[in-house]
Motif scaffolding. Structure first.
Motif, PDB file in Angstrom:
ATOM      1  N   LEU A   1       0.772  -1.232   0.311  1.00 47.24           N
ATOM      2  CA  LEU A   1      -0.276   0.282  -0.294  1.00 47.24           C
ATOM      3  C   LEU A   1       1.018   1.237   0.167  1.00 47.24           C
ATOM      4  O   LEU A   1       2.077   0.716   0.365  1.00 47.24           O
ATOM      5  CB  LEU A   1      -0.905  -0.021   1.170  1.00 47.24           C
ATOM      6  CG  LEU A   1      -2.028  -0.908   0.946  1.00 47.24           C
ATOM      7  CD1 LEU A   1      -2.682  -1.065   2.769  1.00 47.24           C
ATOM      8  CD2 LEU A   1      -2.954  -1.010   0.261  1.00 47.24           C
ATOM      9  N   ALA A   2       0.386   2.081  -0.725  1.00 49.52           N
ATOM     10  CA  ALA A   2       1.294   3.407  -0.739  1.00 49.52           C
ATOM     11  C   ALA A   2       0.521   4.306  -1.710  1.00 49.52           C
ATOM     12  O   ALA A   2      -0.483   3.927  -2.877  1.00 49.52           O
ATOM     13  CB  ALA A   2       2.952   3.308  -1.544  1.00 49.52           C
ATOM     14  N   GLY A   3       0.665   6.383  -1.130  1.00 52.60           N
ATOM     15  CA  GLY A   3       0.374   6.561  -1.773  1.00 52.60           C
ATOM     16  C   GLY A   3      -1.298   6.870  -1.425  1.00 52.60           C
ATOM     17  O   GLY A   3      -2.072   6.916  -2.131  1.00 52.60           O
ATOM     18  N   VAL A   4      -1.497   7.793  -0.571  1.00 56.53           N
ATOM     19  CA  VAL A   4      -2.441   8.906  -0.405  1.00 56.53           C
ATOM     20  C   VAL A   4      -3.183   9.598  -1.421  1.00 56.53           C
ATOM     21  O   VAL A   4      -2.414  10.458  -1.464  1.00 56.53           O
ATOM     22  CB  VAL A   4      -2.579   8.936   1.360  1.00 56.53           C
ATOM     23  CG1 VAL A   4      -4.183   9.894   1.771  1.00 56.53           C
ATOM     24  CG2 VAL A   4      -2.243   8.062   1.374  1.00 56.53           C
TER      25      VAL A   4
ATOM     26  N   LEU B   1     -10.958   9.092   0.286  1.00 55.95           N
ATOM     27  CA  LEU B   1      -9.938   9.281   0.836  1.00 55.95           C
ATOM     28  C   LEU B   1      -9.464   7.884   1.014  1.00 55.95           C
ATOM     29  O   LEU B   1      -9.610   6.638   1.447  1.00 55.95           O
ATOM     30  CB  LEU B   1      -9.548   9.995   2.178  1.00 55.95           C
ATOM     31  CG  LEU B   1      -7.417  10.090   2.278  1.00 55.95           C
ATOM     32  CD1 LEU B   1      -7.545  11.269   1.956  1.00 55.95           C
ATOM     33  CD2 LEU B   1      -7.230   9.146   3.321  1.00 55.95           C
ATOM     34  N   TRP B   2      -8.404   7.721  -0.126  1.00 50.61           N
ATOM     35  CA  TRP B   2      -8.122   6.249  -0.068  1.00 50.61           C
ATOM     36  C   TRP B   2      -6.470   6.336  -0.253  1.00 50.61           C
ATOM     37  O   TRP B   2      -5.854   7.194  -0.740  1.00 50.61           O
ATOM     38  CB  TRP B   2      -8.505   5.161  -1.235  1.00 50.61           C
ATOM     39  CG  TRP B   2      -8.003   5.612  -2.567  1.00 50.61           C
ATOM     40  CD1 TRP B   2      -6.474   6.124  -2.863  1.00 50.61           C
ATOM     41  CD2 TRP B   2      -8.605   5.409  -3.863  1.00 50.61           C
ATOM     42  NE1 TRP B   2      -5.857   6.530  -4.544  1.00 50.61           N
ATOM     43  CE2 TRP B   2      -7.271   5.578  -5.586  1.00 50.61           C
ATOM     44  CE3 TRP B   2      -9.852   5.161  -4.294  1.00 50.61           C
ATOM     45  CZ2 TRP B   2      -7.942   5.763  -5.997  1.00 50.61           C
ATOM     46  CZ3 TRP B   2     -10.059   5.315  -5.857  1.00 50.61           C
ATOM     47  CH2 TRP B   2      -9.160   5.532  -6.361  1.00 50.61           C
ATOM     48  N   ILE B   3      -5.570   5.156   0.462  1.00 48.93           N
ATOM     49  CA  ILE B   3      -4.053   4.749  -0.321  1.00 48.93           C
ATOM     50  C   ILE B   3      -3.986   3.403  -1.469  1.00 48.93           C
ATOM     51  O   ILE B   3      -4.975   2.928  -1.211  1.00 48.93           O
ATOM     52  CB  ILE B   3      -3.671   3.960   1.321  1.00 48.93           C
ATOM     53  CG1 ILE B   3      -2.297   4.369   0.722  1.00 48.93           C
ATOM     54  CG2 ILE B   3      -4.510   3.121   1.328  1.00 48.93           C
ATOM     55  CD1 ILE B   3      -1.435   3.359   2.383  1.00 48.93           C
ATOM     56  N   GLY B   4      -3.376   3.797  -2.061  1.00 50.09           N
ATOM     57  CA  GLY B   4      -3.654   2.958  -2.887  1.00 50.09           C
ATOM     58  C   GLY B   4      -2.699   1.479  -3.225  1.00 50.09           C
ATOM     59  O   GLY B   4      -1.739   1.286  -1.812  1.00 50.09           O
ATOM     60  N   ALA B   5      -3.058   0.382  -3.643  1.00 48.54           N
ATOM     61  CA  ALA B   5      -2.405  -1.132  -3.889  1.00 48.54           C
ATOM     62  C   ALA B   5      -1.312  -1.226  -5.776  1.00 48.54           C
ATOM     63  O   ALA B   5      -1.632  -0.600  -6.087  1.00 48.54           O
ATOM     64  CB  ALA B   5      -3.249  -1.880  -3.791  1.00 48.54           C
ATOM     65  N   ASP B   6      -0.190  -1.420  -4.589  1.00 45.16           N
ATOM     66  CA  ASP B   6       0.530  -1.624  -6.119  1.00 45.16           C
ATOM     67  C   ASP B   6      -0.068  -2.267  -6.837  1.00 45.16           C
ATOM     68  O   ASP B   6      -0.708  -3.859  -6.709  1.00 45.16           O
ATOM     69  CB  ASP B   6       2.231  -2.072  -5.123  1.00 45.16           C
ATOM     70  CG  ASP B   6       2.803  -2.586  -6.853  1.00 45.16           C
ATOM     71  OD1 ASP B   6       2.876  -1.785  -7.793  1.00 45.16           O
ATOM     72  OD2 ASP B   6       3.736  -3.344  -6.165  1.00 45.16           O
TER      73      ASP B   6
END
Length: 181
Positions: A69-72, A83-88
């Motif tokens: 998980l990276a990048g809000v 609002l989310w956190i991305g997943a590779d």
């Protein structure tokens, strides 16, 4: 019934995700028990279709997938609602998502055409953010936009029934599949 199939967050990611949420003063945080990564949103389906998807899920053979998980982010342009956190988009995750969509379709569910943007929703916002909420979100993104959590293996896929309520969604697990290496 409203339903979706999700990759459950591994225990190793729950605490870092909830710690990240704690820094956000705006919106309604996704409760810890509702944190997940949607693989297929089924929409409104019948009991029979849910049963067919549950049966298919019980037959699922797939390995656990690495989850990074990276990048809000706040998607939605001028009127964001979450609002989310991305997943590779790891190849194993993409393969699992494609496999889930295939088994859902084979179970008789018609899926909307949606681009798969793997993420975990951290918070939801009502319609029309106040100036204060916009500032809070901006400050949160300035501090946490580049957040990157340690990788963990995700090993459970669940079919959920979703009930939308005033105080947030209630997700009831209908079937679960363990992913094994």
């Amino acid at each position: 019934m409203r339903a979706f199939v999700a990759l459950d967050l591994p225990e190793a990611l729950i605490r870092p995700v909830t710690a990240l949420q704690a820094g956000l003063a705006a919106g309604r945080h996704t409760p810890e028990e509702n944190l997940h990564l949607t693989l297929a949103f089924l929409g409104d389906i019948s009991q029979g279709q849910a049963g067919a998807v549950a049966e298919a899920l019980m037959e699922l053979k797939a390995p656990a997938v690495p989850l990074r998980l990276a990048g809000v982010d706040v998607p939605g342009g001028k009127s964001p609602n979450l609002l989310w956190i991305g997943a590779d988009p790891d190849p194993a995750l993409i393969h699992l998502q494609t496999k889930i969509e295939t088994l859902v379709r084979q179970a008789g569910v018609t899926l909307e055409r949606r681009r798969f943007r793997p993420h975990v929703t951290l918070a939801r916002f009502g319609n029309g953010l106040t100036t204060r909420e916009q500032r809070e979100i901006g400050a949160f993104l300035a501090l946490n936009g580049a957040a990157r959590l340690d990788e963990a293996k995700a090993d459970t896929v669940t079919l959920y029934e979703s009930h939308l309520r005033e105080d947030g969604a209630l997700y009831l697990p209908l079937a679960e599949a363990e992913l094994t290496d």
